[in-house]
Design an enzyme around this catalytic site. Structure first.
Site, PDB file in Angstrom:
ATOM      1  N   LYS A 114       0.845  -1.199   0.000  1.00 21.21           N
ATOM      2  CA  LYS A 114       0.000   0.000   0.000  1.00 21.21           C
ATOM      3  C   LYS A 114       0.874   1.240   0.000  1.00 21.21           C
ATOM      4  CE  LYS A 114      -4.503   0.723   0.258  1.00 21.21           C
ATOM      5  NZ  LYS A 114      -5.516  -0.267  -0.117  1.00 21.21           N
ATOM      6  N   GLY A 228     -17.937   8.148  -2.411  1.00 19.10           N
ATOM      7  CA  GLY A 228     -16.800   8.302  -3.334  1.00 19.10           C
ATOM      8  C   GLY A 228     -16.874   7.246  -4.418  1.00 19.10           C
ATOM      9  N   ALA A 230     -16.277   3.999  -4.412  1.00 13.75           N
ATOM     10  CA  ALA A 230     -17.017   2.785  -4.049  1.00 13.75           C
ATOM     11  C   ALA A 230     -18.496   3.116  -3.815  1.00 13.75           C
ATOM     12  CB  ALA A 230     -16.392   2.137  -2.821  1.00 13.75           C
ATOM     13  N   GLY A 231     -18.768   4.033  -2.901  1.00  8.83           N
ATOM     14  CA  GLY A 231     -20.143   4.299  -2.465  1.00  8.83           C
ATOM     15  C   GLY A 231     -21.091   4.713  -3.587  1.00  8.83           C
TER      16      GLY A 231
HETATM   17  N1  GLU Z   1      -7.120   0.174  -3.486  1.00  8.03           N
HETATM   18  C1  GLU Z   1      -7.931  -0.966  -3.756  1.00  8.03           C
HETATM   19  C2  GLU Z   1      -7.996  -1.873  -2.543  1.00  8.03           C
HETATM   20  O1  GLU Z   1      -7.839  -1.463  -1.427  1.00  8.03           O
HETATM   21  C3  GLU Z   1      -7.486  -1.668  -5.019  1.00  8.03           C
HETATM   22  C4  GLU Z   1      -6.094  -2.199  -4.995  1.00  8.03           C
HETATM   23  C5  GLU Z   1      -5.605  -2.665  -6.336  1.00  8.03           C
HETATM   24  O2  GLU Z   1      -6.349  -2.625  -7.287  1.00  8.03           O
HETATM   25  O3  GLU Z   1      -4.444  -3.069  -6.386  1.00  8.03           O
HETATM   26  O4  GLU Z   1      -8.320  -3.022  -2.650  1.00  8.03           O
END
Ligand code: GLU
Length: 424
Positions: A114, A228, A230-231
């Site tokens: 991340k 956002g 997702a929502g």
């Molecule tokens: N940020 C998204 C998650 O928390 C997608 C991560 C990605 O596609 O690598 O799952």
């Protein structure tokens, strides 16, 4: 009596401590090898950077950024980059760990990572954001890469930001490197179906959960916390796919409610014009806290961490809680919800649709061959449904809540990989 003033931050749980606690819990239930247990509590690698950016007024501002790899046991690290004013190293550490479990649970050949930058994109111009995005890559390019660690969008980052980052990495590499990042625009190596994948994937899981709970989704009421990426898609797709009735929606400025349902498309339009869902015509203004406690069939936390806590869990009235956000429920709240009989769809199951389609994007980039949207949807559905079934089975077998069950499935696979590789 006057209460002493305590900064809100101090009252919140530290997400990394929560993530570690969840690992420990799972290890206790499953008798996980002590070596594995120690290793999975900590990230494998952390990069902390300072990114100087020329602002539009000519001044230089330095932004702090992070990229954390939690585990590469199952494959190269994968996970989004957040641009957020409240970002911390610990939040990124927790989110990286949750990515490990997410990829494992969905049987993706990927590890967990991340990234984050402490900034407020709402107060930055497009030019400043572009320079920040490119500057971030200038600082982390050595630790990311198509077979090392592949970033993606997350809170307050989007396909345009992915495009700038991919372009910057390609310039440094001296060749096109579409595979370094996912969530790109379609024209430059993005995948169809990636834009709404997090919402769609979670809704496939919700469909299975509703079947298991004997809830008819047609006309079922939904409250959505966070509007956002997702929502907003959860709201419109829940209606389109299943005929759900979205009765309440909130964003960072407030919440709106209408007992007979809102039109998610029009509400989205209102937010685009005014910047918020608040004051959407025909709705009643309620507080963000009230939204969580509404008497609805399904509650969907879709924003950040620490939304359902020991303070409000006993007041949740929804029968199903679908965690489209990462880390919205604290461990204490988890137990309270389980005791109340709430069917919780844990974050790293419910919101795994995004990374699943990101994985499809990587596969398409590698093969230089692109699939149609309906193929993406079918493959996504198959993976999400299989993951839900495996978690439900374990939750029944071990008589544990759905989050613990998801940990059991995910940790087992990572532990196996670590053993096979001779790490423990
Ligand atoms: N940020 C998204 C998650 O928390 C997608 C991560 C990605 O596609 O690598 O799952």
């Amino acid at each position: 009596m006057e209460l002493p003033e305590v900064a809100v931050e101090e009252l919140k749980e530290n997400p990394f401590i929560v993530a570690q606690q969840q690992c420990d819990d799972c290890a206790d239930i499953r008798n996980v090898d002590p070596g594995v247990r120690e290793i999975i509590r900590e990230p494998m690698q952390e990069t902390h950077v300072s990114i100087p950016v020329r602002m539009d007024d000519g001044s230089i501002r330095v932004f702090k950024g992070f990229r954390v790899i939690h585990s590469t046991a199952l494959g190269p690290a994968k996970g989004g980059i957040r641009f957020h004013p409240d970002e911390t190293a610990d939040t990124v550490r927790a989110l990286a760990a949750w990515m490990t479990w997410k990829c494992s649970l969905l049987e993706l050949p990927l590890g967990g990572g991340k990234g984050g930058v402490i900034c407020n994109p709402k107060e930055m111009s497009a030019g400043e954001l572009e320079r920040l995005s490119r500057g971030y890559v200038d600082r982390v390019w050595q630790v990311i890469g198509p077979d090392k660690d592949i970033p993606a969008p997350d809170v307050y980052t989007n396909p345009q930001i992915m495009a700038w980052m991919m372009d910057q990495y390609s310039k440094i590499a001296g060749k096109n490197q579409f595979g370094v990042i996912t969530g790109k625009p379609l024209r430059i190596g993005g995948s169809s179906g990636r834009h709404d994948a997090t919402a769609r994937g979670g809704l496939y899981v919700l469909r299975e959960a509703a079947r298991n709970c004997r809830l008819n989704l047609r006309g079922a009421t939904l409250a959505i916390q966070g509007f956002g990426n997702a929502g907003s898609y959860v709201a419109s797709l829940a209606r389109e796919l299943f005929g759900c009735c979205v009765v309440a929606v909130s964003d960072s400025r407030g919440a709106v409610y209408n007992s007979i349902g809102l039109d998610p498309q029009l509400l989205g339009e209102h937010k685009r014009v005014t910047g918020s869902v608040v004051d959407y015509p025909g709705t009643e203004r309620i507080s963000q806290a009230e939204l969580l406690e509404l008497d609805v069939d399904v509650l969907c936390p879709c924003s950040l961490e620490n939304v359902i806590t020991a303070g409000n869990a006993s007041k949740i009235r929804a029968g199903i809680v679908a965690e489209f956000a990462n880390g919205p429920t604290t461990p204490e709240a988890d137990s309270i919800l389980y005791d109340k009989g709430v069917h919780l769809l844990p974050d790293f199951l419910c919101n795994a649709g995004g990374v699943t389609v990101s994985y499809f994007e990587m596969v398409q980039n590698m093969n230089m061959f692109y699939w149609e949207e309906k193929e993406i949807h079918a493959r996504l559905d198959k993976k999400m449904t299989a993951a839900y079934d495996s978690v439900l089975d374990i939750s029944r077998e071990y008589k544990v809540n759905m989050r613990r069950a998801a940990y059991i499935v995910a940790v087992r696979r990572v532990a196996e990989a670590m053993q096979l590789r001779g790490w423990v």
